[in-house]
Design a protein around this motif. Structure first.
Motif, PDB file in Angstrom:
ATOM      1  N   TRP A 155      14.103 -25.474  57.739  1.00  0.00           N
ATOM      2  CA  TRP A 155      14.311 -26.752  58.411  1.00  0.00           C
ATOM      3  C   TRP A 155      13.853 -26.693  59.865  1.00  0.00           C
ATOM      4  CZ3 TRP A 155      17.378 -31.389  57.168  1.00  0.00           C
ATOM      5  CH2 TRP A 155      17.590 -31.528  55.786  1.00  0.00           C
ATOM      6  N   THR A 156      13.320 -27.818  60.337  1.00  0.00           N
ATOM      7  CA  THR A 156      12.973 -27.959  61.751  1.00  0.00           C
ATOM      8  C   THR A 156      14.243 -28.036  62.594  1.00  0.00           C
ATOM      9  OG1 THR A 156      10.889 -29.074  61.267  1.00  0.00           O
ATOM     10  CG2 THR A 156      11.853 -29.476  63.431  1.00  0.00           C
ATOM     11  N   MET A 164       7.636 -23.885  61.560  1.00  0.00           N
ATOM     12  CA  MET A 164       8.722 -24.813  61.232  1.00  0.00           C
ATOM     13  C   MET A 164       8.933 -25.844  62.336  1.00  0.00           C
ATOM     14  SD  MET A 164      11.627 -22.518  59.292  1.00  0.00           S
ATOM     15  CE  MET A 164      11.613 -21.095  60.370  1.00  0.00           C
ATOM     16  N   ARG A 165       8.135 -25.746  63.396  1.00  0.00           N
ATOM     17  CA  ARG A 165       8.187 -26.668  64.545  1.00  0.00           C
ATOM     18  C   ARG A 165       9.547 -26.652  65.228  1.00  0.00           C
ATOM     19  NH1 ARG A 165       3.242 -29.587  63.444  1.00  0.00           N
ATOM     20  NH2 ARG A 165       2.135 -27.891  62.432  1.00  0.00           N
ATOM     21  N   TRP A 166      10.102 -25.454  65.441  1.00  0.00           N
ATOM     22  CA  TRP A 166      11.289 -25.354  66.279  1.00  0.00           C
ATOM     23  C   TRP A 166      10.898 -25.659  67.717  1.00  0.00           C
ATOM     24  CZ3 TRP A 166      15.328 -21.063  64.909  1.00  0.00           C
ATOM     25  CH2 TRP A 166      15.737 -21.231  63.581  1.00  0.00           C
ATOM     26  N   GLN A 167      11.776 -26.345  68.438  1.00  0.00           N
ATOM     27  CA  GLN A 167      11.410 -26.868  69.751  1.00  0.00           C
ATOM     28  C   GLN A 167      12.585 -26.822  70.718  1.00  0.00           C
ATOM     29  OE1 GLN A 167      10.187 -30.984  68.867  1.00  0.00           O
ATOM     30  NE2 GLN A 167       9.597 -30.235  66.830  1.00  0.00           N
ATOM     31  N   THR A 171       6.379 -33.387  64.794  1.00  0.00           N
ATOM     32  CA  THR A 171       6.981 -33.737  63.507  1.00  0.00           C
ATOM     33  C   THR A 171       6.088 -33.382  62.322  1.00  0.00           C
ATOM     34  OG1 THR A 171       6.130 -36.003  63.767  1.00  0.00           O
ATOM     35  CG2 THR A 171       8.411 -35.592  64.437  1.00  0.00           C
ATOM     36  N   SER A 176      16.687 -21.473  59.475  1.00  0.00           N
ATOM     37  CA  SER A 176      15.427 -20.756  59.257  1.00  0.00           C
ATOM     38  C   SER A 176      15.302 -20.296  57.815  1.00  0.00           C
ATOM     39  CB  SER A 176      15.324 -19.565  60.210  1.00  0.00           C
ATOM     40  OG  SER A 176      16.361 -18.626  59.992  1.00  0.00           O
ATOM     41  N   GLY A 183      14.621 -33.071  60.395  1.00  0.00           N
ATOM     42  CA  GLY A 183      15.252 -31.813  60.747  1.00  0.00           C
ATOM     43  C   GLY A 183      16.617 -31.995  61.361  1.00  0.00           C
ATOM     44  N   LYS A 209      12.725 -32.658  54.564  1.00  0.00           N
ATOM     45  CA  LYS A 209      11.611 -33.584  54.813  1.00  0.00           C
ATOM     46  C   LYS A 209      11.543 -34.704  53.778  1.00  0.00           C
ATOM     47  CE  LYS A 209       9.993 -31.087  58.302  1.00  0.00           C
ATOM     48  NZ  LYS A 209      10.939 -29.964  58.308  1.00  0.00           N
TER      49      LYS A 209
END
Length: 537
Positions: free
Chosen positions: A342-343, A373-376, A479, A338, A314, A304
């Motif tokens: 990190w995203t 972690m805002r994994w998407q 984000t 993980s 990320g 970040k």
């Protein structure tokens, strides 16, 4: 604001050199050049104060409040409501509608900026050959004679009333002093050139049909890229930023497509406090074609790093040079990222992709908080109800793109995602495979119709406010920017757009024609036209 303190260091605090552009003055909207701001964290040196009055301000707070006035101090919303304390320069909106700055959560923006020629992206919203011609004529007035006008992807003939490509004569008429090259996304998938462009392509060994002006898009683009210069890319970056600012967009998450050295132009603008668009950069298999290369990058960079204007966010959407990593590679990447916090976002286009990626996410979620972690997953157009429920159970957000706006069919599950309570952001996947204009994407979400006006996703339509939330607060959440961006609430950055018409009431089809008359980034004008133009002076 929820009162949380932002502990990220600004680029000045990090000691990254910030060189002032030679002879350049900071643009003000009520404060003198060089006035004390927020150190560049909000967007250049934030304006001291500005008050917007007599408008319809769509705050997008939790209650969906509408306000009449908004006061800005030091780049942030100081007060919003029916009546606020007037501070600094007062701008009478005369009833105009104001929305939070739009945020595209999935775009290949730098790649679009570096498409060759002067991109004429207003062609995306043209609904007739005459409107396409007008877009070219308008662009021709802005650039030196003899230089290429282009629009590479993001539109096709099906969006035009005539349902055909423009003729060579029509392109010649629109921009007689310029070579013109346009290529479609979908439709017939062709490129088309006017007379001057045909002469260039034939000199480069690219065949062009002498009657229709059509040519193979890949060959046309390659010939133009072969003569593109460093300065052309710098100009393209400036024009690309100016274009999206004119649409009311204030932030884009870039998911790759341009090589790392091509970021030099945006990075230079950021270092000089002249970047008029917030950028969130993901590193992907486009730039690093093997997982080992991505791992080396991650281990040698800070997570970040950056500030609220320009920040590395990320890894994704691709982990290798292929569109989808195999399960062993994905598992290795997930375990590695993980462990470092990190995203990660993934290109999850097919049901097979959805199933495999969800399984890996489930495994990692047993030991790491991947939702935090805002994994998407992105591109989940064809996800099954069962897999979508698993996504909801994981508590992870998703990115919803409207790129099927230029397609003959579509099944993006906007309604199902929202009904399950899944956090989601809106995006485009622009530009080679989708339109960049956010209002076209929002129109598709609201109407279920494609660029030809055909209903292709009727059962997944969502309301205007729901669509706007996806393109603002929803994308900010993806984000980790939700504490600063995405709504017009006290303490948040004053990123906003004053629209050309009322989004809430304009006829549905006219959503596609919306533009911003005034775009602010942290209270400072980055686009102004018509009666707001003086704010830039």
């Amino acid at each position: 604001m929820d009162g949380q303190q932002d502990n990220r260091l600004s680029r000045r605090q990090l000691g990254i050199g910030v060189a002032a552009a030679s002879g350049a003055a900071v643009v003000g909207v009520g404060s003198p050049a060089g006035a004390a701001g927020n150190g560049g964290k909000g967007g250049r040196d934030a304006a001291d104060s500005l008050t917007l009055v007599n408008g319809t301000i769509v705050t997008l707070d939790a209650r969906g409040s509408l306000a009449r006035e908004l006061a800005i101090e030091h780049g942030r919303v100081a007060e919003v409501g029916r009546k606020v304390r007037r501070t600094g320069r007062v701008v009478n909106l005369e009833g105009a509608t104001v929305v939070p700055g739009l945020i595209d959560s999935h775009q290949h923006f730098m790649r679009a900026c570096h498409n060759p020629g002067h991109e004429t992206r207003d062609i995306e919203s043209a609904t007739s050959v005459a409107e396409l011609q007008q877009a070219l004529a308008d662009k021709a007035e802005q650039v030196p004679a003899g230089e290429f006008l282009t629009c590479i992807g993001g539109w096709n003939r099906n969006g035009l009333a005539e349902a055909r490509l423009p003729t060579v004569a029509e392109l010649d008429e629109a921009a007689p002093g310029h070579p013109v090259y346009l290529s479609e996304t979908g439709g017939g998938g062709q490129g088309v050139a006017n007379s001057l462009a045909r002469a260039f392509f034939e000199s480069a060994g690219v065949p062009v049909n002498p009657d229709t002006g059509t040519l193979t898009p890949a060959a046309g683009r390659a010939a133009l890229v072969a003569v593109q210069t460093f300065d052309d890319k710098r100009q393209g970056t400036a024009e690309g930023i100016a274009h999206v600012a004119g649409l009311g967009m204030t932030m884009i998450s870039d998911v790759g497509g341009a090589l790392l050295p091509d970021w030099v132009h945006a990075n230079a603008l950021w270092r000089a406090d002249q970047l008029d668009l917030r950028l969130r950069q993901f590193f992907t298999g486009f730039e690093f074609p093997t997982l080992d290369a991505i791992k080396t990058f991650v281990d040698n960079n800070h997570n970040k790093i950056g500030d609220d204007v320009f920040r590395v966010i990320g890894v994704g959407e691709r982990l290798t040079s292929g569109s989808t990593a195999d399960v062993p590679t994905l598992t290795e990447a997930a375990e590695f990222l993980s462990a470092r916090g990190w995203t990660l976002i993934l290109h999850s286009l097919s049901n097979a992709d959805n199933t495999a990626q969800i399984a890996v996410f489930q495994e990692i979620a047993q030991t790491h908080d991947i939702a935090a972690m805002r994994w998407q997953l992105h591109h989940i157009n064809d996800i099954t109800p069962e897999n979508l429920q698993l996504v909801a159970d994981l508590g992870i957000p998703v990115g919803l793109q409207s790129y099927r706006y230029t397609s003959a069919s579509g099944a993006t599950p906007f309604r199902r995602v929202l009904d399950l309570g899944i956090r989601a952001g809106g995006g485009s996947d622009a530009t080679n495979v989708a339109a960049q204009n956010p209002w076209l994407m929002i129109y598709h979400m609201v109407s279920g119709r494609n660029n030809a006006g055909v209903l292709i996703n009727g059962d997944q339509r969502i309301s205007r406010l729901e669509a706007l939330r996806l393109y603002t607060s929803g994308s900010a959440y993806l984000t980790g920017d939700e504490h600063h961006l995405g709504s017009l609430e006290v303490g948040k950055y004053a990123d906003l757009a004053v629209l050309s018409a009322d989004y809430l009431t304009v006829p549905e089809d006219r959503i596609r024609k919306l533009r911003s008359q005034l775009t602010l980034q942290a209270g400072r004008a980055v686009h102004a036209t018509g009666r707001y133009a003086s704010i830039l002076t």
